[in-house]
Write a protein that holds these residues in place. Structure first.
Motif, PDB file in Angstrom:
ATOM      1  N   ASN A   1      -4.556   0.594  -5.283  1.00 39.69           N
ATOM      2  CA  ASN A   1      -4.727  -0.560  -4.397  1.00 39.69           C
ATOM      3  C   ASN A   1      -6.179  -0.806  -4.014  1.00 39.69           C
ATOM      4  O   ASN A   1      -6.470  -1.542  -3.092  1.00 39.69           O
ATOM      5  CB  ASN A   1      -3.862  -0.393  -3.153  1.00 39.69           C
TER       6      ASN A   1
ATOM      7  N   ALA B   1     -13.283   6.693  -2.892  1.00 44.13           N
ATOM      8  CA  ALA B   1     -14.173   7.517  -2.070  1.00 44.13           C
ATOM      9  C   ALA B   1     -14.848   8.550  -2.945  1.00 44.13           C
ATOM     10  O   ALA B   1     -14.299   8.953  -3.978  1.00 44.13           O
ATOM     11  CB  ALA B   1     -13.392   8.201  -0.955  1.00 44.13           C
TER      12      ALA B   1
ATOM     13  N   TYR C   1     -17.181   5.313   0.824  1.00 45.29           N
ATOM     14  CA  TYR C   1     -15.811   4.901   0.546  1.00 45.29           C
ATOM     15  C   TYR C   1     -15.729   3.389   0.580  1.00 45.29           C
ATOM     16  O   TYR C   1     -16.585   2.711   1.145  1.00 45.29           O
ATOM     17  CB  TYR C   1     -14.822   5.537   1.527  1.00 45.29           C
ATOM     18  N   SER C   2     -14.702   2.873  -0.048  1.00 40.97           N
ATOM     19  CA  SER C   2     -14.503   1.431  -0.083  1.00 40.97           C
ATOM     20  C   SER C   2     -13.012   1.137  -0.072  1.00 40.97           C
ATOM     21  O   SER C   2     -12.202   1.947  -0.516  1.00 40.97           O
ATOM     22  CB  SER C   2     -15.177   0.810  -1.307  1.00 40.97           C
ATOM     23  N   TYR C   3     -12.685  -0.033   0.450  1.00 39.50           N
ATOM     24  CA  TYR C   3     -11.300  -0.496   0.498  1.00 39.50           C
ATOM     25  C   TYR C   3     -11.315  -2.007   0.695  1.00 39.50           C
ATOM     26  O   TYR C   3     -12.355  -2.598   0.996  1.00 39.50           O
ATOM     27  CB  TYR C   3     -10.519   0.191   1.623  1.00 39.50           C
ATOM     28  N   TYR C   4     -10.161  -2.609   0.545  1.00 47.25           N
ATOM     29  CA  TYR C   4     -10.031  -4.046   0.764  1.00 47.25           C
ATOM     30  C   TYR C   4      -9.405  -4.280   2.129  1.00 47.25           C
ATOM     31  O   TYR C   4      -8.380  -3.692   2.459  1.00 47.25           O
ATOM     32  CB  TYR C   4      -9.194  -4.694  -0.336  1.00 47.25           C
ATOM     33  N   SER C   5     -10.032  -5.130   2.924  1.00 45.50           N
ATOM     34  CA  SER C   5      -9.509  -5.458   4.252  1.00 45.50           C
ATOM     35  C   SER C   5      -8.254  -6.310   4.101  1.00 45.50           C
ATOM     36  O   SER C   5      -7.979  -6.840   3.026  1.00 45.50           O
ATOM     37  CB  SER C   5     -10.570  -6.216   5.050  1.00 45.50           C
TER      38      SER C   5
ATOM     39  N   GLU D   1      -9.901   7.410  -6.729  1.00 44.46           N
ATOM     40  CA  GLU D   1      -9.603   5.980  -6.674  1.00 44.46           C
ATOM     41  C   GLU D   1      -8.097   5.819  -6.659  1.00 44.46           C
ATOM     42  O   GLU D   1      -7.380   6.622  -7.254  1.00 44.46           O
ATOM     43  CB  GLU D   1     -10.181   5.251  -7.887  1.00 44.46           C
ATOM     44  N   THR D   2      -7.625   4.780  -5.981  1.00 43.99           N
ATOM     45  CA  THR D   2      -6.191   4.508  -5.942  1.00 43.99           C
ATOM     46  C   THR D   2      -5.905   3.144  -6.558  1.00 43.99           C
ATOM     47  O   THR D   2      -6.814   2.333  -6.772  1.00 43.99           O
ATOM     48  CB  THR D   2      -5.656   4.539  -4.494  1.00 43.99           C
TER      49      THR D   2
ATOM     50  N   ILE E   1      -8.644   1.458  -3.062  1.00 47.27           N
ATOM     51  CA  ILE E   1      -9.338   2.411  -2.203  1.00 47.27           C
ATOM     52  C   ILE E   1     -10.075   3.403  -3.091  1.00 47.27           C
ATOM     53  O   ILE E   1      -9.539   3.871  -4.087  1.00 47.27           O
ATOM     54  CB  ILE E   1      -8.342   3.162  -1.292  1.00 47.27           C
TER      55      ILE E   1
ATOM     56  N   ASP F   1       0.813  -1.202   0.000  1.00 43.68           N
ATOM     57  CA  ASP F   1       0.000   0.000   0.000  1.00 43.68           C
ATOM     58  C   ASP F   1       0.851   1.259   0.000  1.00 43.68           C
ATOM     59  O   ASP F   1       0.387   2.324  -0.393  1.00 43.68           O
ATOM     60  CB  ASP F   1      -0.940   0.018   1.204  1.00 43.68           C
TER      61      ASP F   1
ATOM     62  N   GLN G   1     -17.397  -1.696   2.028  1.00 39.02           N
ATOM     63  CA  GLN G   1     -18.057  -0.528   1.450  1.00 39.02           C
ATOM     64  C   GLN G   1     -18.895   0.152   2.526  1.00 39.02           C
ATOM     65  O   GLN G   1     -19.712  -0.498   3.183  1.00 39.02           O
ATOM     66  CB  GLN G   1     -18.951  -0.930   0.281  1.00 39.02           C
TER      67      GLN G   1
END
Length: 135
Positions: free
Chosen positions: A50, A54, A68-72, A47-48, A52, A24, A79
């Motif tokens: 990796n 928002a 926003y969203s991301y991967y744990s 958006e990134t 992420i 990351d 989400q």
């Protein structure tokens, strides 16, 4: 002897760095859009690389909504959507904790209180008391 300790320390430091490398840290922004109006309305999204992302839209300090969203770390997509207004920040999402259910005994007592309002007794003052204080 000192040389061997220095070389061993350098090898251990490199091994530790390789194990704890965080991908990351090298993430970069792939999409970015922002619009701010003079009246106070705004919206943005990004958006990134990796995963992420928002977005948010709002009216100058009065109301905002977005998500926003991301991967744990386990690889699961998280989400969250939200609204922020006069009622505060109100997030919604599948992974947010929820309160435990209210026990049946508490629900029963709340229903009893609702159906049996408390009787407030009118204050009684004796005529002798009224003459001394108010007379």
């Amino acid at each position: 002897m000192f040389r061997y300790m220095l070389v061993a320390s350098a090898i251990l430091a490199c091994a530790y760095a390789a194990v704890s490398y965080n991908q990351d840290g090298s993430a970069y922004i792939t999409k970015l859009d922002a619009d701010i109006q003079p009246e106070g309305n705004y919206n943005y999204q990004y958006e990134t690389s990796n995963g992420i992302a928002a977005q948010e839209a709002g009216i100058g300090g009065n109301h905002a909504s977005g998500g926003y969203s991301y991967y744990s770390p386990e690889g699961q997509l998280v989400q969250i959507s939200y609204v922020a207004d006069a009622n505060g920040y109100q997030p919604q999402g599948a992974l947010l904790p929820t309160p435990p259910p209210i026990p049946a005994a508490i629900l029963k007592s709340l229903e009893y209180i609702r159906t049996h309002p408390q009787y407030v007794e009118k204050e009684y003052r004796s005529p002798a008391f009224q003459r001394k204080v108010f007379g």
